[in-house]
Design a protein around this motif. Structure first.
Motif, short mmCIF file in Angstrom:
data_model
loop_
_atom_site.label_atom_id
_atom_site.label_comp_id
_atom_site.label_asym_id
_atom_site.label_seq_id
_atom_site.Cartn_x
_atom_site.Cartn_y
_atom_site.Cartn_z
N SER A 94 0.84 -1.19 0.00
CA SER A 94 0.00 0.00 0.00
C SER A 94 0.88 1.25 0.00
O SER A 94 1.92 1.29 0.68
CB SER A 94 -0.90 -0.01 1.24
N VAL A 95 0.47 2.28 -0.75
CA VAL A 95 1.25 3.50 -0.91
C VAL A 95 0.39 4.71 -0.56
O VAL A 95 -0.68 4.91 -1.17
CB VAL A 95 1.75 3.64 -2.37
N ILE A 96 0.83 5.51 0.39
CA ILE A 96 0.18 6.77 0.73
C ILE A 96 1.21 7.87 0.53
O ILE A 96 2.30 7.82 1.10
CB ILE A 96 -0.36 6.80 2.17
N VAL A 97 0.86 8.87 -0.30
CA VAL A 97 1.78 9.95 -0.66
C VAL A 97 1.28 11.25 -0.02
O VAL A 97 0.09 11.55 -0.08
CB VAL A 97 1.84 10.12 -2.19
N ALA A 98 2.19 12.01 0.56
CA ALA A 98 1.81 13.26 1.22
C ALA A 98 2.81 14.37 0.91
O ALA A 98 3.96 14.12 0.56
CB ALA A 98 1.74 13.06 2.74
N SER A 99 2.34 15.60 1.05
CA SER A 99 3.17 16.79 0.95
C SER A 99 2.50 17.88 1.77
O SER A 99 1.64 17.61 2.61
CB SER A 99 3.34 17.23 -0.51
N ARG A 100 2.86 19.13 1.47
CA ARG A 100 2.25 20.28 2.14
C ARG A 100 2.42 21.50 1.26
O ARG A 100 3.30 21.56 0.40
CB ARG A 100 2.87 20.51 3.50
N ASP A 101 1.57 22.49 1.51
CA ASP A 101 1.68 23.74 0.74
C ASP A 101 2.53 24.75 1.52
O ASP A 101 3.07 24.43 2.59
CB ASP A 101 0.30 24.30 0.38
N ALA A 102 2.67 25.94 0.97
CA ALA A 102 3.52 26.97 1.59
C ALA A 102 3.02 27.39 2.97
O ALA A 102 3.79 27.87 3.80
CB ALA A 102 3.62 28.18 0.67
N GLN A 103 1.72 27.21 3.24
CA GLN A 103 1.15 27.54 4.55
C GLN A 103 1.16 26.33 5.49
O GLN A 103 0.52 26.35 6.54
CB GLN A 103 -0.29 28.06 4.39
N LEU A 104 1.87 25.27 5.09
CA LEU A 104 2.03 24.04 5.86
C LEU A 104 0.75 23.23 5.99
O LEU A 104 0.64 22.37 6.87
CB LEU A 104 2.62 24.33 7.25
N LEU A 126 3.48 19.41 -4.67
CA LEU A 126 4.76 18.84 -5.09
C LEU A 126 5.39 19.67 -6.20
O LEU A 126 6.59 19.93 -6.18
CB LEU A 126 4.57 17.39 -5.54
N ALA A 127 4.57 20.10 -7.16
CA ALA A 127 5.09 20.91 -8.28
C ALA A 127 5.62 22.26 -7.79
O ALA A 127 6.54 22.82 -8.39
CB ALA A 127 4.00 21.11 -9.33
N ALA A 128 5.05 22.78 -6.70
CA ALA A 128 5.49 24.06 -6.14
C ALA A 128 6.73 23.90 -5.27
O ALA A 128 7.20 24.88 -4.68
CB ALA A 128 4.36 24.69 -5.33
N GLY A 129 7.27 22.69 -5.17
CA GLY A 129 8.49 22.47 -4.40
C GLY A 129 8.28 21.92 -3.02
O GLY A 129 9.23 21.85 -2.22
N GLY A 130 7.05 21.51 -2.71
CA GLY A 130 6.80 20.91 -1.40
C GLY A 130 7.52 19.58 -1.27
O GLY A 130 7.78 18.90 -2.26
N PRO A 131 7.90 19.23 -0.04
CA PRO A 131 8.57 17.95 0.16
C PRO A 131 7.58 16.80 -0.03
O PRO A 131 6.36 17.01 -0.03
CB PRO A 131 9.03 18.03 1.62
N ILE A 132 8.12 15.60 -0.17
CA ILE A 132 7.27 14.42 -0.30
C ILE A 132 7.57 13.46 0.85
O ILE A 132 8.72 13.35 1.30
CB ILE A 132 7.49 13.72 -1.67
N ALA A 133 6.52 12.84 1.34
CA ALA A 133 6.64 11.75 2.31
C ALA A 133 5.75 10.63 1.79
O ALA A 133 4.60 10.87 1.42
CB ALA A 133 6.19 12.20 3.69
N VAL A 134 6.29 9.43 1.72
CA VAL A 134 5.53 8.29 1.22
C VAL A 134 5.63 7.16 2.23
O VAL A 134 6.72 6.82 2.70
CB VAL A 134 6.05 7.81 -0.15
N VAL A 135 4.48 6.60 2.56
CA VAL A 135 4.41 5.45 3.46
C VAL A 135 4.10 4.23 2.61
O VAL A 135 3.14 4.22 1.84
CB VAL A 135 3.33 5.66 4.54
N PHE A 136 4.93 3.20 2.77
CA PHE A 136 4.75 1.92 2.10
C PHE A 136 4.42 0.90 3.19
O PHE A 136 5.23 0.69 4.09
CB PHE A 136 6.03 1.50 1.38
#
Length: 163
Positions: free
Chosen positions: A18-28, A63-73
């Motif tokens: 299972s794959v869950i992908v996360a990021s955040r915007d400039a306002q966190l 992600l396109a705006a440069g937010g970091p990525i965190a992925v849970v497998f």
């Protein structure tokens, strides 16, 4: 620095978990979505996750705006879990070479979720994708964590080149 993934962790990610992908915007503000598949290079330095823009546009925008990525497998039958993080990604169109990994992922997820009582038709529907509604998100893991529930949850995995 690149996260070091053991052969065991590479095998876990490569097994169709299972794959869950996360990021955040400039306002966190967080954004997240279930991935529709994944693949990993043999040495664990390149990860690709697949997302549906029709469902994941806020996440893709972050992600396109440069937010970091965190992925849970996570392996559904056992909850064995690893989390990978990176400061940036490359978003690209899905290519014909991605199709084998996507087909394999769907079959494995049907088996994994079948062990939990989900019927194959349900899993097939949950992981079905309309033509053109899929993008690939590539990244090199910079940090990795054991997230399997229990005493070691949250433990960082060593960085490549670290003692």
């Amino acid at each position: 620095m690149t996260a070091h993934l053991s052969p065991e962790h590479i095998a876990l990610i490569d097994s169709g978990v299972s794959v869950i992908v996360a990021s955040r915007d400039a306002q966190l503000r967080p954004s997240l979505m279930r991935g529709m598949g994944s693949c990993i290079s043999a040495d664990g330095t390149r990860i690709t996750v697949y997302l549906r823009p029709s469902q994941a546009q806020p996440l893709l925008d972050d992600l396109a705006a440069g937010g970091p990525i965190a992925v849970v497998f996570s392996h559904p039958p056992t909850n064995r879990t690893v989390q990978l993080k990176a400061s940036g990604v490359r978003i690209r169109a899905v290519e014909p070479s991605d199709q084998a990994a996507l087909r394999r992922y769907r079959v494995v997820m049907q088996n994994n979720l079948g062990q939990l009582g989900f019927v194959p038709d349900y899993v097939a529907a949950a992981f079905s994708v309309l033509p053109g509604d899929l993008v690939a998100v590539e990244f090199t893991p910079e940090a990795a964590f054991d997230q399997t529930p229990g005493a070691r949850a949250g433990t960082p995995l060593p960085a490549r080149g670290a003692p």
